[in-house]
Design an enzyme around this catalytic site. Structure first.
Site, PDB file in Angstrom:
ATOM      1  N   ARG A  28       0.823  -1.218   0.000  1.00  0.00           N
ATOM      2  CA  ARG A  28       0.000   0.000   0.000  1.00  0.00           C
ATOM      3  C   ARG A  28       0.856   1.266   0.000  1.00  0.00           C
ATOM      4  O   ARG A  28       0.474   2.274   0.603  1.00  0.00           O
ATOM      5  CB  ARG A  28      -0.948   0.036   1.212  1.00  0.00           C
ATOM      6  CG  ARG A  28      -2.021  -1.029   1.205  1.00  0.00           C
ATOM      7  CD  ARG A  28      -3.241  -0.557   0.430  1.00  0.00           C
ATOM      8  NE  ARG A  28      -4.257  -1.586   0.419  1.00  0.00           N
ATOM      9  CZ  ARG A  28      -5.353  -1.559   1.181  1.00  0.00           C
ATOM     10  NH1 ARG A  28      -5.584  -0.559   1.988  1.00  0.00           N
ATOM     11  NH2 ARG A  28      -6.218  -2.534   1.104  1.00  0.00           N
ATOM     12  N   ARG A  32      -3.301   6.562   1.442  1.00  0.00           N
ATOM     13  CA  ARG A  32      -3.781   7.758   2.133  1.00  0.00           C
ATOM     14  C   ARG A  32      -2.797   8.424   3.080  1.00  0.00           C
ATOM     15  O   ARG A  32      -3.020   9.552   3.504  1.00  0.00           O
ATOM     16  CB  ARG A  32      -5.070   7.426   2.893  1.00  0.00           C
ATOM     17  CG  ARG A  32      -6.259   7.306   1.964  1.00  0.00           C
ATOM     18  CD  ARG A  32      -7.453   6.773   2.693  1.00  0.00           C
ATOM     19  NE  ARG A  32      -7.136   5.441   3.186  1.00  0.00           N
ATOM     20  CZ  ARG A  32      -7.976   4.658   3.845  1.00  0.00           C
ATOM     21  NH1 ARG A  32      -9.181   5.064   4.120  1.00  0.00           N
ATOM     22  NH2 ARG A  32      -7.603   3.467   4.236  1.00  0.00           N
ATOM     23  N   ARG A  41      -6.766  11.705  -5.274  1.00  0.00           N
ATOM     24  CA  ARG A  41      -8.026  11.015  -5.031  1.00  0.00           C
ATOM     25  C   ARG A  41      -9.189  12.018  -4.999  1.00  0.00           C
ATOM     26  O   ARG A  41     -10.267  11.739  -5.521  1.00  0.00           O
ATOM     27  CB  ARG A  41      -7.951  10.262  -3.702  1.00  0.00           C
ATOM     28  CG  ARG A  41      -9.128   9.332  -3.473  1.00  0.00           C
ATOM     29  CD  ARG A  41      -9.069   8.820  -2.044  1.00  0.00           C
ATOM     30  NE  ARG A  41     -10.061   7.830  -1.732  1.00  0.00           N
ATOM     31  CZ  ARG A  41     -11.346   8.072  -1.570  1.00  0.00           C
ATOM     32  NH1 ARG A  41     -11.816   9.293  -1.744  1.00  0.00           N
ATOM     33  NH2 ARG A  41     -12.173   7.110  -1.252  1.00  0.00           N
ATOM     34  N   ASP A  78      -6.941  -2.388  -7.181  1.00  0.00           N
ATOM     35  CA  ASP A  78      -7.448  -3.061  -5.991  1.00  0.00           C
ATOM     36  C   ASP A  78      -7.724  -4.513  -6.327  1.00  0.00           C
ATOM     37  O   ASP A  78      -7.941  -4.853  -7.492  1.00  0.00           O
ATOM     38  CB  ASP A  78      -8.730  -2.397  -5.479  1.00  0.00           C
ATOM     39  CG  ASP A  78      -8.989  -2.800  -4.036  1.00  0.00           C
ATOM     40  OD1 ASP A  78      -8.325  -2.251  -3.145  1.00  0.00           O
ATOM     41  OD2 ASP A  78      -9.810  -3.704  -3.815  1.00  0.00           O
ATOM     42  N   TYR A 155     -15.004 -11.689   0.153  1.00  0.00           N
ATOM     43  CA  TYR A 155     -15.729 -10.423  -0.039  1.00  0.00           C
ATOM     44  C   TYR A 155     -17.000 -10.624  -0.868  1.00  0.00           C
ATOM     45  O   TYR A 155     -18.025  -9.987  -0.620  1.00  0.00           O
ATOM     46  CB  TYR A 155     -14.826  -9.390  -0.729  1.00  0.00           C
ATOM     47  CG  TYR A 155     -13.751  -8.838   0.189  1.00  0.00           C
ATOM     48  CD1 TYR A 155     -14.056  -7.838   1.124  1.00  0.00           C
ATOM     49  CD2 TYR A 155     -12.453  -9.317   0.152  1.00  0.00           C
ATOM     50  CE1 TYR A 155     -13.080  -7.329   1.970  1.00  0.00           C
ATOM     51  CE2 TYR A 155     -11.470  -8.814   1.000  1.00  0.00           C
ATOM     52  CZ  TYR A 155     -11.790  -7.828   1.906  1.00  0.00           C
ATOM     53  OH  TYR A 155     -10.831  -7.337   2.748  1.00  0.00           O
TER      54      TYR A 155
HETATM   55  O1  CP3 Z   1       0.008  -1.578  -2.500  1.00  0.00           O
HETATM   56  C1  CP3 Z   1      -0.344  -0.631  -3.235  1.00  0.00           C
HETATM   57  O2  CP3 Z   1       0.019   0.547  -3.071  1.00  0.00           O
HETATM   58  C2  CP3 Z   1      -1.191  -0.964  -4.458  1.00  0.00           C
HETATM   59  C3  CP3 Z   1      -2.577  -0.719  -4.357  1.00  0.00           C
HETATM   60  C4  CP3 Z   1      -3.482  -1.639  -3.528  1.00  0.00           C
HETATM   61  C5  CP3 Z   1      -4.694  -1.163  -2.953  1.00  0.00           C
HETATM   62  N1  CP3 Z   1      -5.357  -2.227  -2.424  1.00  0.00           N
HETATM   63  C6  CP3 Z   1      -5.153   0.215  -2.982  1.00  0.00           C
HETATM   64  C7  CP3 Z   1      -6.226   0.639  -2.055  1.00  0.00           C
HETATM   65  C8  CP3 Z   1      -3.402  -3.013  -3.269  1.00  0.00           C
HETATM   66  C9  CP3 Z   1      -2.305  -3.991  -3.604  1.00  0.00           C
HETATM   67  C10 CP3 Z   1      -4.610  -3.371  -2.576  1.00  0.00           C
HETATM   68  C11 CP3 Z   1      -4.922  -4.756  -2.167  1.00  0.00           C
HETATM   69  C12 CP3 Z   1      -6.127  -5.016  -1.373  1.00  0.00           C
HETATM   70  N2  CP3 Z   1      -7.351  -4.411  -1.445  1.00  0.00           N
HETATM   71  C13 CP3 Z   1      -6.229  -6.063  -0.439  1.00  0.00           C
HETATM   72  C14 CP3 Z   1      -5.163  -7.063  -0.141  1.00  0.00           C
HETATM   73  C15 CP3 Z   1      -4.059  -6.498   0.660  1.00  0.00           C
HETATM   74  C16 CP3 Z   1      -4.388  -6.301   2.072  1.00  0.00           C
HETATM   75  O3  CP3 Z   1      -4.423  -5.133   2.512  1.00  0.00           O
HETATM   76  O4  CP3 Z   1      -4.562  -7.301   2.756  1.00  0.00           O
HETATM   77  C17 CP3 Z   1      -7.531  -6.036   0.099  1.00  0.00           C
HETATM   78  C18 CP3 Z   1      -8.088  -6.945   1.153  1.00  0.00           C
HETATM   79  C19 CP3 Z   1      -8.226  -4.989  -0.553  1.00  0.00           C
HETATM   80  C20 CP3 Z   1      -9.654  -4.629  -0.397  1.00  0.00           C
HETATM   81  C21 CP3 Z   1      -9.805  -3.239   0.054  1.00  0.00           C
HETATM   82  N3  CP3 Z   1      -9.542  -2.138  -0.734  1.00  0.00           N
HETATM   83  C22 CP3 Z   1     -10.241  -2.785   1.317  1.00  0.00           C
HETATM   84  C23 CP3 Z   1     -10.606  -3.681   2.476  1.00  0.00           C
HETATM   85  C24 CP3 Z   1     -10.237  -1.395   1.265  1.00  0.00           C
HETATM   86  C25 CP3 Z   1     -10.751  -0.462   2.317  1.00  0.00           C
HETATM   87  C26 CP3 Z   1      -9.854  -0.355   3.475  1.00  0.00           C
HETATM   88  C27 CP3 Z   1      -8.975   0.849   3.343  1.00  0.00           C
HETATM   89  O5  CP3 Z   1      -7.770   0.725   3.546  1.00  0.00           O
HETATM   90  O6  CP3 Z   1      -9.553   1.923   3.094  1.00  0.00           O
HETATM   91  C28 CP3 Z   1      -9.747  -1.001  -0.005  1.00  0.00           C
HETATM   92  C29 CP3 Z   1      -9.549   0.374  -0.500  1.00  0.00           C
HETATM   93  C30 CP3 Z   1      -8.177   0.737  -0.952  1.00  0.00           C
HETATM   94  N4  CP3 Z   1      -7.408  -0.007  -1.810  1.00  0.00           N
HETATM   95  C31 CP3 Z   1      -7.481   1.934  -0.637  1.00  0.00           C
HETATM   96  C32 CP3 Z   1      -6.255   1.884  -1.327  1.00  0.00           C
HETATM   97  C33 CP3 Z   1      -5.168   2.926  -1.370  1.00  0.00           C
HETATM   98  C34 CP3 Z   1      -7.999   3.061   0.221  1.00  0.00           C
HETATM   99  C35 CP3 Z   1      -9.125   3.715  -0.508  1.00  0.00           C
HETATM  100  C36 CP3 Z   1      -9.190   5.207  -0.357  1.00  0.00           C
HETATM  101  O7  CP3 Z   1      -8.376   5.927  -0.956  1.00  0.00           O
HETATM  102  O8  CP3 Z   1     -10.117   5.663   0.333  1.00  0.00           O
END
Ligand code: CP3
Length: 356
Positions: A28, A32, A41, A78, A155
């Site tokens: 990640r 944020r 964003r 994502d 999910y």
């Molecule tokens: O690593 C990186 O920088 C690449 C981008 C990336 C995102 N999500 C961006 C994201 C990657 C590799 C993921 C993987 C992801 N997404 C996983 C597996 C990795 C892990 O964390 O276990 C999972 C379970 C998700 C599903 C997901 N996406 C959730 C549960 C959420 C909400 C929780 C949160 O952190 O807000 C997201 C949203 C998400 N995906 C964000 C980002 C940067 C935040 C969204 C925002 O900007 O509001």
């Protein structure tokens, strides 16, 4: 033609070849905690608006590389793009987790699922990969990724995030054939998705099995590992994807590393609940390891971050095959300066470790 690679530390470590220092990237890393991410964003309007626009996705992929000496870029996207493309209707409520308008809970819904078109519904992902490769200009390799079949199913059946994903687990016990049908469709979709990313220019592939650790040993094998194995096999059968290293990351699955190392993957991601010395013994030289600093340590002082980073490097020791990372994604409250402290310490102590 894409430019030749200038920094191949990450790819060399995945092949367990010697490197001048330990490569590092951060799960990640575009997210944020970076003010510039929040600004892009806001311009995009929503998370999916950001992910589905290749120019925005490229911009945020490169943001952390402009600040820190990271050794890899990861595609900004994502794991839930696949179920979204399958028609489940993904949205992210503000400040909350993902939501599906149409969860899949019965045979009628699961029968309707099909592998999405990688040049259709998911073309935006491949366009982003192509654009990022061009803009990276060979600086560092680009990682493509997918969720694991099990984690995507968590999910899709629950319809949102959960602590235990009990709805899918109940399906595994009550209607195992239906759960397997869902996982089979997902394994084919994940393989096609990763193969398409490889063809578009990804240079390594990572599978996020975030919820594999919810399962006991036998169910982990049956419902999670078996389908990751199928994905790895499908990648090996593709002329382009077979040349890319594959990283499998099952969070909370430290007990399963030995079996996971036999899938034919190049590396395993590990979380912070297992010592890297024990993880190395478990995988017996078959794969590289990626991890495993507790992300909460980034909230501590720079001195503590440096000390704990050195402890992770020491636990792996002076052997080839270590990619430094967190044990899970970086969280929004982290001060970006602390990431710089971590990256610089890993590189300088990694160098010292090799000349000791
Ligand atoms: O690593 C990186 O920088 C690449 C981008 C990336 C995102 N999500 C961006 C994201 C990657 C590799 C993921 C993987 C992801 N997404 C996983 C597996 C990795 C892990 O964390 O276990 C999972 C379970 C998700 C599903 C997901 N996406 C959730 C549960 C959420 C909400 C929780 C949160 O952190 O807000 C997201 C949203 C998400 N995906 C964000 C980002 C940067 C935040 C969204 C925002 O900007 O509001």
């Amino acid at each position: 033609m894409n430019a030749p690679l200038k920094n191949d530390r990450f790819l060399r470590a995945l092949r367990r070849e010697p490197t001048d220092t330990t490569p590092i990237w951060v799960m990640r890393q575009a997210g944020r905690y970076l003010p510039e991410y929040r600004a892009t964003r806001a311009r995009a309007g929503s998370f999916m608006g950001l992910a589905q626009n290749p120019e925005f996705a490229c911009e945020v992929t490169l943001q952390p590389l402009a600040r820190f000496e990271l050794d890899a870029a990861i595609l900004f996207s994502d794991i839930l793009t696949i179920p979204d493309a399958m028609g489940l209707g993904l949205s992210f409520a503000h400040g909350e987790g993902p939501q599906f308008a149409h969860p899949v809970r019965d045979a009628a819904a699961i029968n309707k699922l099909a592998v999405p078109d990688m040049d259709g519904e998911l073309r935006y992902v491949m366009d982003a990969v192509r654009l990022i490769r061009r803009e990276l200009d060979g600086r560092v390799p680009l990682i493509g990724f997918s969720g694991s079949p099990w984690t995507l199913a968590c999910y899709m059946v629950e319809g949102q995030g959960s602590k235990d994903f009990a709805t899918l687990k109940a399906m595994c016990w009550n209607e195992p054939a239906l759960a397997h049908q869902l996982l089979d469709t997902l394994a084919r979709a994940v393989a096609a998705y990763l193969i398409a990313q490889a063809h578009a220019g990804a240079q390594a592939l990572m599978v996020f099995d975030t919820w594999g650790g919810l399962l006991g040993p036998a169910p982990f094998r049956e419902f999670s590992l078996r389908y990751m194995q199928r994905v790895v096999e499908a990648l090996k059968a593709d002329a382009v994807a077979s040349t890319l290293p594959v990283i499998l990351f099952s969070k909370g699955a430290g007990a399963h590393l030995a079996e996971m190392a036999d899938t034919g993957c190049a590396a395993l991601g590990v979380d912070w609940t297992i010592d890297l010395a024990d993880a190395r013994r478990a995988v017996a030289g078959k794969v590289a390891l990626q991890g495993n600093l507790d992300p909460a340590i980034l909230r501590a002082s720079p001195e503590v971050i440096r000390r704990e980073a050195r402890a992770v490097l020491d636990s792996y020791g002076n052997h080839p095959g270590h990619v430094f990372n967190l044990g899970h994604g970086i969280t929004p409250e982290v001060d970006p300066e602390h990431v710089k402290v971590l990256v610089d310490e890993v590189h300088s102590y990694g160098r010292a470790l090799r000349s000791a």
